[in-house]
Motif scaffolding. Sequence first.
Motif, PDB file in Angstrom:
ATOM      1  N   VAL A 165       0.889  -1.162   0.000  1.00  0.00           N
ATOM      2  CA  VAL A 165       0.000   0.000   0.000  1.00  0.00           C
ATOM      3  C   VAL A 165       0.921   1.205   0.000  1.00  0.00           C
ATOM      4  N   SER A 166       0.726   2.130  -0.932  1.00  0.00           N
ATOM      5  CA  SER A 166       1.662   3.250  -1.042  1.00  0.00           C
ATOM      6  C   SER A 166       0.940   4.535  -1.403  1.00  0.00           C
ATOM      7  N   ALA A 167       1.621   5.634  -1.123  1.00  0.00           N
ATOM      8  CA  ALA A 167       1.141   6.966  -1.501  1.00  0.00           C
ATOM      9  C   ALA A 167       2.376   7.772  -1.863  1.00  0.00           C
ATOM     10  N   MET A 168       2.918   7.536  -3.029  1.00  0.00           N
ATOM     11  CA  MET A 168       4.155   8.177  -3.456  1.00  0.00           C
ATOM     12  C   MET A 168       3.857   9.188  -4.545  1.00  0.00           C
ATOM     13  N   HIS A 169       4.258  10.433  -4.290  1.00  0.00           N
ATOM     14  CA  HIS A 169       4.067  11.524  -5.237  1.00  0.00           C
ATOM     15  C   HIS A 169       5.414  12.197  -5.468  1.00  0.00           C
ATOM     16  N   VAL A 170       5.621  12.658  -6.683  1.00  0.00           N
ATOM     17  CA  VAL A 170       6.840  13.404  -6.986  1.00  0.00           C
ATOM     18  C   VAL A 170       6.470  14.661  -7.778  1.00  0.00           C
ATOM     19  N   HIS A 171       7.119  15.758  -7.428  1.00  0.00           N
ATOM     20  CA  HIS A 171       6.983  17.018  -8.167  1.00  0.00           C
ATOM     21  C   HIS A 171       8.191  17.097  -9.099  1.00  0.00           C
ATOM     22  N   LEU A 172       7.928  17.156 -10.390  1.00  0.00           N
ATOM     23  CA  LEU A 172       8.995  17.218 -11.402  1.00  0.00           C
ATOM     24  C   LEU A 172       8.940  18.555 -12.127  1.00  0.00           C
ATOM     25  N   VAL A 173      10.112  19.086 -12.456  1.00  0.00           N
ATOM     26  CA  VAL A 173      10.211  20.290 -13.273  1.00  0.00           C
ATOM     27  C   VAL A 173      11.226  20.024 -14.374  1.00  0.00           C
ATOM     28  N   PHE A 174      10.814  20.226 -15.625  1.00  0.00           N
ATOM     29  CA  PHE A 174      11.691  20.088 -16.786  1.00  0.00           C
ATOM     30  C   PHE A 174      11.823  21.456 -17.442  1.00  0.00           C
ATOM     31  N   VAL A 175      13.054  21.806 -17.784  1.00  0.00           N
ATOM     32  CA  VAL A 175      13.348  23.098 -18.400  1.00  0.00           C
ATOM     33  C   VAL A 175      13.809  22.856 -19.831  1.00  0.00           C
ATOM     34  N   THR A 176      13.389  23.729 -20.751  1.00  0.00           N
ATOM     35  CA  THR A 176      13.827  23.594 -22.134  1.00  0.00           C
ATOM     36  C   THR A 176      15.322  23.907 -22.248  1.00  0.00           C
ATOM     37  N   LYS A 177      15.950  23.360 -23.268  1.00  0.00           N
ATOM     38  CA  LYS A 177      17.371  23.595 -23.507  1.00  0.00           C
ATOM     39  C   LYS A 177      17.617  25.097 -23.648  1.00  0.00           C
ATOM     40  N   TYR A 178      18.624  25.583 -22.949  1.00  0.00           N
ATOM     41  CA  TYR A 178      18.994  27.014 -22.937  1.00  0.00           C
ATOM     42  C   TYR A 178      17.842  27.905 -22.469  1.00  0.00           C
ATOM     43  N   ARG A 179      16.881  27.302 -21.775  1.00  0.00           N
ATOM     44  CA  ARG A 179      15.676  28.009 -21.295  1.00  0.00           C
ATOM     45  C   ARG A 179      14.977  28.782 -22.419  1.00  0.00           C
ATOM     46  N   ARG A 180      15.019  28.209 -23.616  1.00  0.00           N
ATOM     47  CA  ARG A 180      14.329  28.832 -24.749  1.00  0.00           C
ATOM     48  C   ARG A 180      12.829  28.848 -24.483  1.00  0.00           C
ATOM     49  N   GLY A 181      12.197  29.973 -24.698  1.00  0.00           N
ATOM     50  CA  GLY A 181      10.759  30.118 -24.501  1.00  0.00           C
ATOM     51  C   GLY A 181       9.995  29.650 -25.716  1.00  0.00           C
ATOM     52  N   VAL A 182       9.815  28.340 -25.860  1.00  0.00           N
ATOM     53  CA  VAL A 182       9.170  27.791 -27.050  1.00  0.00           C
ATOM     54  C   VAL A 182       7.705  27.437 -26.838  1.00  0.00           C
ATOM     55  N   PHE A 183       7.278  27.262 -25.582  1.00  0.00           N
ATOM     56  CA  PHE A 183       5.918  26.789 -25.330  1.00  0.00           C
ATOM     57  C   PHE A 183       4.879  27.890 -25.533  1.00  0.00           C
ATOM     58  N   ASP A 184       3.779  27.485 -26.142  1.00  0.00           N
ATOM     59  CA  ASP A 184       2.563  28.289 -26.149  1.00  0.00           C
ATOM     60  C   ASP A 184       1.463  27.380 -25.591  1.00  0.00           C
ATOM     61  N   ASP A 185       0.248  27.856 -25.520  1.00  0.00           N
ATOM     62  CA  ASP A 185      -0.829  27.083 -24.907  1.00  0.00           C
ATOM     63  C   ASP A 185      -1.069  25.761 -25.632  1.00  0.00           C
ATOM     64  N   ALA A 186      -1.056  25.774 -26.963  1.00  0.00           N
ATOM     65  CA  ALA A 186      -1.301  24.552 -27.734  1.00  0.00           C
ATOM     66  C   ALA A 186      -0.203  23.519 -27.483  1.00  0.00           C
ATOM     67  N   MET A 187       1.045  23.971 -27.417  1.00  0.00           N
ATOM     68  CA  MET A 187       2.154  23.044 -27.152  1.00  0.00           C
ATOM     69  C   MET A 187       2.063  22.462 -25.748  1.00  0.00           C
ATOM     70  N   LEU A 188       1.679  23.271 -24.777  1.00  0.00           N
ATOM     71  CA  LEU A 188       1.536  22.763 -23.410  1.00  0.00           C
ATOM     72  C   LEU A 188       0.408  21.741 -23.325  1.00  0.00           C
ATOM     73  N   ASP A 189      -0.709  21.993 -24.009  1.00  0.00           N
ATOM     74  CA  ASP A 189      -1.811  21.018 -24.030  1.00  0.00           C
ATOM     75  C   ASP A 189      -1.344  19.698 -24.627  1.00  0.00           C
ATOM     76  N   TYR A 190      -0.623  19.777 -25.736  1.00  0.00           N
ATOM     77  CA  TYR A 190      -0.127  18.572 -26.405  1.00  0.00           C
ATOM     78  C   TYR A 190       0.877  17.848 -25.504  1.00  0.00           C
ATOM     79  N   CYS A 191       1.775  18.601 -24.895  1.00  0.00           N
ATOM     80  CA  CYS A 191       2.780  18.034 -24.003  1.00  0.00           C
ATOM     81  C   CYS A 191       2.107  17.302 -22.838  1.00  0.00           C
TER      82      CYS A 191
END
Length: 138
Positions: free
Chosen positions: A14-40
């Motif tokens: 019986v478990s309750a394991m949660h993890v908070h993950l953060v991924f950053v784009t290469k060189y912190r390039r601002g490539v995401f828009d709303d449609a890309m985030l939905d798809y991701c």
Amino acid sequence: MANDDGYRRGRHVVSAMHVHLVFVTKYRRGVFDDAMLDYCERVMRKVCEDFEAELKEFNGERDHVHLLVHYPPKVSISRLVNSLKGVSARRLRYEFTGRVNRSIMHGHFWSPSYFAASCGGAPLSIIRQYIEQQQRPA
């Protein structure tokens, strides 16, 4: 899978394991828009399902994403992260070829590093206190 009480029940665990993950784009390039985030998010939900995990929350900004994943004890966080980043990079690069210019990011979508923190349950100070108060046999 998880029950209403938030615990995952397996044959011997019986478990309750949660993890908070953060991924950053290469060189912190601002490539995401709303449609890309939905798809991701859709792609990452599918990857989590393949690991018998559940993507509880997802959000992001132009250069990074946050995930809250409820996962079983048999899953290695590093394997889950590798799959999440690998699959999402391939799928995003294919689906949004014009927005994700490979030459700008030198062939990579995500930075090779990531943030992971366990979360949920009682604070460490409370757990430490609980363990200290156990009745040790003499």
